[in-house]
Design a protein around this motif. Structure first.
Motif, PDB file in Angstrom:
ATOM      1  N   ASP A 122      -1.883  -3.331  -3.779  1.00  0.00           N
ATOM      2  CA  ASP A 122      -0.907  -3.074  -5.297  1.00  0.00           C
ATOM      3  C   ASP A 122      -1.919  -2.474  -6.250  1.00  0.00           C
ATOM      4  OD1 ASP A 122       0.323  -5.448  -4.688  1.00  0.00           O
ATOM      5  OD2 ASP A 122      -1.112  -7.183  -5.550  1.00  0.00           O
ATOM      6  N   LEU A 123      -2.952  -1.882  -6.110  1.00  0.00           N
ATOM      7  CA  LEU A 123      -3.638  -0.985  -7.140  1.00  0.00           C
ATOM      8  C   LEU A 123      -2.614   0.298  -6.371  1.00  0.00           C
ATOM      9  CD1 LEU A 123      -5.406   0.310  -9.176  1.00  0.00           C
ATOM     10  CD2 LEU A 123      -7.042   0.186  -6.983  1.00  0.00           C
ATOM     11  N   PHE A 124      -2.462   0.629  -5.155  1.00  0.00           N
ATOM     12  CA  PHE A 124      -1.752   1.987  -4.766  1.00  0.00           C
ATOM     13  C   PHE A 124      -0.474   2.732  -5.153  1.00  0.00           C
ATOM     14  CE2 PHE A 124       1.565   3.967  -1.686  1.00  0.00           C
ATOM     15  CZ  PHE A 124       0.964   4.907  -1.352  1.00  0.00           C
ATOM     16  N   ARG A 125       0.443   1.289  -5.855  1.00  0.00           N
ATOM     17  CA  ARG A 125       1.440   1.087  -5.527  1.00  0.00           C
ATOM     18  C   ARG A 125       1.459   1.611  -7.338  1.00  0.00           C
ATOM     19  NH1 ARG A 125       5.261  -4.160  -3.548  1.00  0.00           N
ATOM     20  NH2 ARG A 125       6.247  -2.810  -4.809  1.00  0.00           N
ATOM     21  N   ASN A 126       0.583   1.662  -7.314  1.00  0.00           N
ATOM     22  CA  ASN A 126       0.520   1.462  -9.355  1.00  0.00           C
ATOM     23  C   ASN A 126       0.478   2.962  -9.367  1.00  0.00           C
ATOM     24  OD1 ASN A 126       0.471   0.539 -12.326  1.00  0.00           O
ATOM     25  ND2 ASN A 126      -1.896   1.492 -11.600  1.00  0.00           N
ATOM     26  N   GLN A 127      -0.625   3.012  -8.588  1.00  0.00           N
ATOM     27  CA  GLN A 127      -1.188   4.384  -8.521  1.00  0.00           C
ATOM     28  C   GLN A 127       0.646   5.650  -8.912  1.00  0.00           C
ATOM     29  OE1 GLN A 127      -4.647   4.186  -6.517  1.00  0.00           O
ATOM     30  NE2 GLN A 127      -6.192   4.342  -8.124  1.00  0.00           N
ATOM     31  N   PHE A 128       0.627   5.244  -7.432  1.00  0.00           N
ATOM     32  CA  PHE A 128       2.310   6.089  -6.880  1.00  0.00           C
ATOM     33  C   PHE A 128       3.346   5.968  -7.609  1.00  0.00           C
ATOM     34  CE2 PHE A 128       5.929   5.990  -4.047  1.00  0.00           C
ATOM     35  CZ  PHE A 128       5.678   6.753  -3.669  1.00  0.00           C
ATOM     36  N   ALA A 129       3.778   4.545  -8.664  1.00  0.00           N
ATOM     37  CA  ALA A 129       4.090   5.022  -9.519  1.00  0.00           C
ATOM     38  C   ALA A 129       4.106   5.825 -10.901  1.00  0.00           C
ATOM     39  CB  ALA A 129       4.839   3.519 -10.078  1.00  0.00           C
ATOM     40  N   LEU A 130       3.045   5.887 -11.397  1.00  0.00           N
ATOM     41  CA  LEU A 130       2.812   6.566 -12.579  1.00  0.00           C
ATOM     42  C   LEU A 130       2.263   8.162 -11.960  1.00  0.00           C
ATOM     43  CD1 LEU A 130      -0.421   4.761 -13.926  1.00  0.00           C
ATOM     44  CD2 LEU A 130       1.516   4.670 -14.507  1.00  0.00           C
TER      45      LEU A 130
END
Length: 748
Positions: free
Chosen positions: A717-725
């Motif tokens: 989930d953290l990866f997906r957030n960082q990926f979007a940002l």
């Protein structure tokens, strides 16, 4: 610009429904020129009516005006034939009078280059070296203050506007009373005079383990040998990475302390030479992270996350050799060139650090040559002024180059008619030995102003350390300008810097990464200002005397075959050439295509790794998560950069305002790569491509590796957030580069 506005109007017409086009939009002046409604009367018919009498009157008046105009034109033409122009008849080859448009300076670039070369000579450097040589000029000391006064006096002599910038910073110095201690087994107690600023304080006892250079790969190797690093005291060689990185890597392994020494295979500085440095994984005052250390600024107690939590201390080569001879355990690998053991649980050592945290008042010194067109846009040229000891290569040479450049360019403006379009700021920093403290505090204090006005930083620290190699670290935006500069500057007889040092692929031969401990790094990664740092080197080896009391003129003469003044001249010409090109040309020479290639490489790498994780661990990252967003953001940047290049080709570059608009769009690129989603207090190096932290694209790639390897610290989930940002940061940069709001790319 008019072309863009016209395009906008045409697009609006194309998208506007026909019913709207038939509406009467008169009365407010908006859209009247687009109205083609046949029902409405023309303006003249509305004013006069369409009676036959009025129409006849209008026809007669038109005929009379035509006849009068014809007669005037005829008489003027006859007068020209009868009275020839003296300028034409007597001076047929005279050129038209030049006028300064602001976009094209009167002085030709070749003349600017020649003037700078004439001003900078080796003989003029000798007295400057003598003036700024000091055996004691540690940051905040009387010696440091004396040098600051000398610099500002020189700037005033050259007719420059000057000012100083005062900060109250916290730094860590060696114990004023007492000492730091190292005791191996039951042997002799050692009390080194060298130290590492910002080490944790205290006393630890643990078994020694040798970890080569303390790089991540070195610790991975030790773990592969099943060597437990928990609570161990790590012995590492200086070099390859910074002291701070060595300590941070050891802390990740739960080590208790780090001892750093100069290995004879890397350094020939003697057995008893002391090493000095710092271990803050950051820059600036670590007790005011992300904000300036002005005395009137009140903040609650806080410290940088880059401060180490374990002890760190330098030891002499003799101390390290004594420890290595007493180690047991496994044998080291041949590639480590180690003839001793790696250490075992019985090789106990005690390390005690008693460094003292103290507040110092420091002064940065500035001089300015103001531009004649865009005075509020400036390039900054800076050099470190302080050093642990003599610091001749560390600071004396750079400060001398700074002062000589200020003298030369001031003289060009005052006496030779050179008019820079933009402003040049000369900066003498202090507290550089503690981690670019003076420069970083200035950036933090004026960030909101600087990132809108400063378009480049040129670093002069350590520019001469040898003569057989030449290295440049810089923002990719400046690579094209650097290449051109290398080709234009001569080095020795009939050889350019390019042919001497860039014989093969110049990028692989000359370019190197901009590292955390480089003073240009916070300008680029913290402030988003395109920066460049360069140095003459001794091949692939680092200068041996940085951070020691042996950094003297004599040692540098030995490393350069007594060519210090000549190399200083070439360094000044290289830095001056870049600065003058940036303030001379109507458009900033920044290569936007370089970042396009870098982003494309990262996107391809992330795409490959993401697909691997989805194939191997489908429960972690669903198929719905694709790299299409990131690919689209890359495409937006690519189109925006290419469209701007086309727009420049089709623009009137004599238009001052047009040039300023284009330059501002170019200037915004670097700072728009600073992630707006992280705090500069918590993650100061916010640049997603060249910075450090979980917000970077490199961190995204590493996180995918961690997910694939079931690393317990990985988080889908953290990866997906960082990926979007990260994706939206790239898209935001593309939107800014595109320019006006109607030019934005919303394909994403």
């Amino acid at each position: 610009m008019h072309k863009m506005e016209g395009d906008h109007d045409n697009r609006e017409m194309g998208m506007m429904p026909s019913s709207n086009m038939d509406e009467d939009v008169g009365g407010n002046g908006v859209g009247d020129h687009l109205n083609h409604n046949p029902v409405r009367k023309p303006y003249v018919a509305q004013k006069f009516g369409r009676t036959p009498k009025n129409l006849c009157f209008m026809a007669a008046a038109t005929l009379l005006i035509f006849i009068i105009g014809y007669l005037i034109g005829y008489l003027v033409h006859q007068k020209k034939d009868l009275v020839p122009s003296p300028a034409v008849s007597m001076l047929p080859t005279e050129q038209p009078v030049l006028h300064e448009t602001g976009a094209a300076p009167l002085m030709d670039w070749d003349d600017v280059k020649e003037l700078l070369a004439e001003k900078l000579t080796a003989s003029k450097f000798e007295p400057v070296f003598s003036e700024f040589t000091s055996n004691s000029h540690q940051a905040g000391s009387l010696g440091d203050e004396d040098l600051a006064n000398k610099v500002i006096t020189r700037f005033k002599e050259y007719g420059m506007n000057t000012w100083t910038d005062e900060h109250f910073v916290k730094v860590q110095d060696p114990p004023a009373s007492g000492s730091n201690r190292v005791v191996f087994k039951d042997g002799k107690e050692e009390r080194p005079n060298g130290f590492l600023s910002y080490s944790a304080n205290g006393t630890v006892t643990g078994a020694v383990v040798y970890a080569h250079y303390g790089q991540g790969s070195d610790f991975t190797f030790l773990q592969g040998r099943n060597i437990n690093l928990n609570g161990r005291v790590v012995l590492v060689r200086a070099g390859r990475i910074s002291f701070a990185e060595k300590v941070a890597n050891a802390a990740k392994m739960n080590a208790s302390a780090v001892l750093i020494y100069a290995d004879p295979l890397d350094y020939s500085i003697g057995d008893t030479t002391q090493l000095f440095g710092h271990v803050h994984m950051g820059s600036g005052d670590p007790y005011t992270p992300g904000f300036p250390s002005f005395n009137h600024t009140q903040f609650p107690p806080v410290q940088s996350s880059g401060l180490p939590t374990i002890l760190a201390q330098t030891i002499t080569t003799a101390m390290a050799t004594s420890i290595q001879r007493g180690l047991g355990g496994q044998s080291g690998p041949a590639e480590w060139a180690l003839y001793h053991k790696l250490g075992d649980d019985t090789d106990v050592i005690t390390v005690e650090v008693n460094n003292v945290l103290t507040e110092k008042k420091i002064h940065n010194v500035f001089g300015v040559i103001k531009g004649f067109v865009d005075a509020d846009r400036y390039v900054v040229i800076g050099a470190q002024r302080d050093a642990w000891g003599p610091g001749f290569a560390t600071s004396t040479v750079g400060t001398s180059v700074l002062v000589e450049l200020a003298r030369s360019i001031s003289d060009m403006v005052k006496n030779d008619g050179f008019k820079p379009r933009r402003t040049i700021v000369f900066a003498s920093w202090t507290a550089g030995e503690y981690g670019s403290v003076g420069a970083t505090e200035w950036l933090e204090g004026y960030l909101s102003s600087l990132n809108m006005k400063a378009f480049s930083y040129i670093n002069l620290d350590g520019v001469v350390t040898g003569r057989s190699g030449f290295k440049v670290a810089a923002s990719p935006l400046m690579h094209g300008l650097i290449e051109n500069t290398l080709k234009e500057l001569n080095f020795g007889k009939d050889q350019s810097l390019f042919t001497q040092f860039g014989k093969g692929n110049w990028e692989s031969d000359v370019l190197e990464p901009l590292k955390l401990d480089n003073a240009a790094y916070p300008f680029l990664a913290f402030s988003g200002i395109p920066s460049v740092s360069f140095r003459f080197t001794s091949g692939n080896s680092d200068y041996q005397y940085f951070g020691t009391m042996l950094d003297t003129r004599e040692k540098l003469n030995s490393a350069t075959a007594n060519q210090v003044p000549q190399l200083a001249v070439t360094s000044a010409r290289f830095a001056g050439h870049i600065a003058l090109r940036l303030v001379h040309d109507h458009l900033l020479q920044m290569d936007l295509g370089k970042y396009e290639k870098i982003i494309r490489t990262h996107v391809a790498q992330i795409n490959t790794k993401l697909k691997n994780v989805q194939r191997m661990k489908p429960q972690l990252l669903p198929k719905a998560l694709t790299v299409q967003w990131l690919i689209s953001a890359y495409g937006s940047y690519s189109r925006a950069s290419r469209n701007l290049a086309t727009e420049i080709q089709n623009s009137d570059l004599e238009d001052i305002e047009m040039c300023r608009i284009i330059n501002d769009r170019i200037m915004a690129v670097e700072r728009n790569f600073l992630s707006p989603y992280v705090s500069p207090k918590d993650s100061p190096f916010r640049h997603i491509l060249l910075g450090s932290g979980p917000h970077t694209v490199t961190a995204l790639s590493n996180h995918l590796d961690a997910l694939r390897n079931d690393d317990p610290e990985s988080d889908a989930d953290l990866f997906r957030n960082q990926f979007a940002l990260a994706t939206w940061t790239i898209q935001g940069c593309a939107n800014s580069l595109a320019g006006d709001i109607w030019s934005l790319d919303n394909d994403i």
